[in-house]
Design an enzyme around this catalytic site. Structure first.
Site, short mmCIF file in Angstrom:
data_model
loop_
_atom_site.label_atom_id
_atom_site.label_comp_id
_atom_site.label_asym_id
_atom_site.label_seq_id
_atom_site.Cartn_x
_atom_site.Cartn_y
_atom_site.Cartn_z
N ASN A 120 -6.46 5.42 -1.98
CA ASN A 120 -5.99 4.87 -3.25
C ASN A 120 -6.69 5.49 -4.46
O ASN A 120 -6.09 5.63 -5.52
CB ASN A 120 -6.17 3.35 -3.27
CG ASN A 120 -5.24 2.65 -2.29
OD1 ASN A 120 -5.59 1.65 -1.72
ND2 ASN A 120 -4.04 3.20 -2.08
N LYS B 136 -11.59 -1.87 -7.89
CA LYS B 136 -10.34 -2.56 -7.50
C LYS B 136 -10.68 -4.05 -7.46
O LYS B 136 -11.37 -4.53 -6.58
CB LYS B 136 -9.85 -2.06 -6.13
CG LYS B 136 -8.54 -2.69 -5.71
CD LYS B 136 -8.09 -2.19 -4.34
CE LYS B 136 -7.36 -0.86 -4.44
NZ LYS B 136 -6.90 -0.39 -3.10
CA LIG Z 1 -9.77 0.03 -0.51
CA LIG Z 2 -6.43 1.65 0.61
#
Ligand SMILES: [Ca+2]
Ligand SMILES: [Ca+2]
Ligand SMILES: [Ca+2]
Ligand SMILES: [Ca+2]
Length: 502
Positions: A243, A248
């Site tokens: 990603n 995140k």
């Molecule tokens: Ca991750």
């Molecule tokens: Ca991921």
């Protein structure tokens, strides 16, 4: 000039309880079968020392490469008044090499299901899965590095709660599919109350920090003074297929789960995709004094939250386009709002040289000019007081508070001898000594705060002459963990960290 302002408290320090019971030693030249684990006759392995230890004991591991092909399980339970300590021997740095472990989802390097463990000073290399998997509570993991593991470097899940991750690095972690290995993660079925301070994560194949939930809900995690960069790239420098986000903040596929997250003085740069990524998180998110620079997108937090949840973004900075923040956010004094104008001249340096460099001997992040505000920047002293320590007349914008002299305290002719020293002893229980120097006599305060920024003690608040002073302070009624002490005098301030360990 030196003086002791607090003789009564000093007397109590003489009765300092000797909590440490037995110290065990582990060395690559030791022997688990024939040796008793003393300094002269050490054990060979950490598991042997864990077997021998009881709460209150300390295990010292000598430097050198310690090779393991099985997981080191730490499951013993201490208590707030009786901790286990697993420490590198002072001045040495043990390298825990798991590279002979097969790649497998069950083969972590260290599995920490115990509680009230302090683990400090290890490099953890190439485990078959996580470098460390933490599922206990009230542990402190400090000054450790997690590198080239075959999944997330340090993962908190399985109910892990109230742990403190201090001054750790996590880098070059990559799983076979590249979509799972984060630097740090408090994710999936993690518990609440975990706290990260002074951590760095770089070049992990998936994300730098990941708070994705399944099925935990409505939990809270705090990150402070963390640098997250170049995630979504491999050790080789090539892009990964993961990603590639910096922080995140949550997410849960379609399940609308809430990860409340508090970020203070955090820095995201050069991450391949997003610096600060909502990832569908429905919980409250608070970003104070964060900085984004040269990420694919610096900030991406624009989707509606669950009822009653709040997005708060204050004193944050972005060099380059800031990205997108939902109109529902509570925002003030961010660098993309009027009247600010940001370009490279607002910063002392935008050169990332040294960001992966060695930490200070005590584990704190190195002092670099990178992303510090340049003298004269309109981001200095233009922020909103959110309860964090600041220098000058008001907080600055972004993750580093500057200490340029301002017109308010124009003391350019005064020798620069403002200093707050590291407390001693540290960790401490219950008393410690703090020394500081001020160049000008005046009203001075020395206050103690917990990791949530709540004031928990006042060491000093009075007129103090110029010079060097020592104060003794006793932590009364406080639990083990990280605290901050802040000196304010003559319009300047400085903060340092200390650890109370019962
Ligand atoms: Ca991750
Ligand atoms: Ca991921
Ligand atoms: Ca400017
Ligand atoms: Ca300021």
């Amino acid at each position: 000039m030196k003086r002791l302002l607090s003789c009564a408290v000093l007397m109590s320090a003489i009765a300092f309880p000797l909590l440490a019971q037995t110290s065990y030693f582990v060395s690559t030249s030791g022997n688990d079968t024939t040796n008793p684990g003393t300094f002269d006759f050490p054990f060979r392995t950490i598991p042997r020392a864990i077997t021998a230890s009881v709460a209150g004991d300390t295990i010292y591991v000598r430097g050198g490469t310690h090779s393991y092909n099985t997981t080191i399980n730490i499951s013993k339970q201490g208590s707030d008044t009786s901790w286990f300590s697993l420490l590198s021997y002072p001045g040495e740095r043990p390298f825990l090499d798991f590279s002979s472990m097969p790649i497998s989802g069950s083969l972590r390097g260290i599995s920490l299901s115990g509680s009230y463990w302090r683990v400090k000073g290890f490099d953890i290399y190439k485990a078959g899965d996580n470098g460390m998997h933490l599922r206990g509570h009230h542990n402190i993991v400090e000054f450790c590095s997690f590198l080239e593991n075959n999944d997330t470097g340090l993962q908190l899940s399985n109910g892990a709660a109230d742990n403190q991750i201090i001054n750790c690095d996590s880098y070059f972690n990559v799983d076979p599919g590249q979509g799972n290995a984060d630097g740090f993660a408090a994710k999936l079925d993690v518990g609440t109350g975990n706290y990260f301070y002074g951590c760095r994560a770089w070049q992990n194949s998936d994300d730098g920090y990941d708070g994705y939930l399944r099925p935990s809900n409505d939990i809270t995690t705090t990150l402070e003074n963390c640098w997250i960069f170049r995630n979504g790239y491999l050790k080789s420098g090539l892009p990964s297929t993961g990603n590639g986000n910096g922080f995140k903040l949550g997410g849960s596929d379609q399940q609308n789960l809430m990860h409340n997250v508090i970020l203070k003085n955090c820095l995201a740069f050069d991450n391949r995709v997003k610096g600060f990524d909502q990832n569908n998180n429905k919980g409250s998110m608070t970003l104070y004094n964060c900085t984004g620079y040269r990420n694919g997108t610096n900030y991406s937090i624009s989707q509606a939250l669950a009822a009653g949840k709040v997005l708060t973004v204050v004193n944050c900075a972005s060099l380059g386009p800031y990205g997108s923040i939902g109109a529902f956010a509570v925002q003030s004094t961010n660098s993309w709002l009027s009247p600010f104008f940001v370009d490279a001249t607002d910063f002392v340096s935008i050169d990332t040289m040294g960001v992966r460099g060695p930490r200070k001997p005590d584990g704190n992040l190195p002092d670099l000019p990178f992303m510090h505000l340049a003298q004269g920047s309109d981001l200095i002293d233009s922020g909103t007081d959110v309860g964090l320590p600041f220098i000058g007349s008001a907080p600055d914008l972004g993750c580093f508070e500057s200490d340029w002299p301002t017109s308010v305290d124009d003391n350019a002719n005064v020798p620069d001898v403002f200093a707050l020293e590291q407390n001693y002893p540290n960790p401490f229980n219950p008393s410690t000594r703090i020394r500081f120097t001020i160049p000008v006599a005046g009203l001075s305060s020395l206050r103690v705060y917990d990791v949530l920024g709540r004031e928990v003690g006042v060491v000093l608040n009075e007129q103090v002459p110029s010079g060097t002073h020592e104060m003794d302070w006793e932590a009364v009624g406080l639990g083990s963990g990280v605290y901050f002490y802040k000196l304010d005098s003559g319009g300047r301030s400085e903060v340092k960290k200390m650890i109370l360990l019962h």
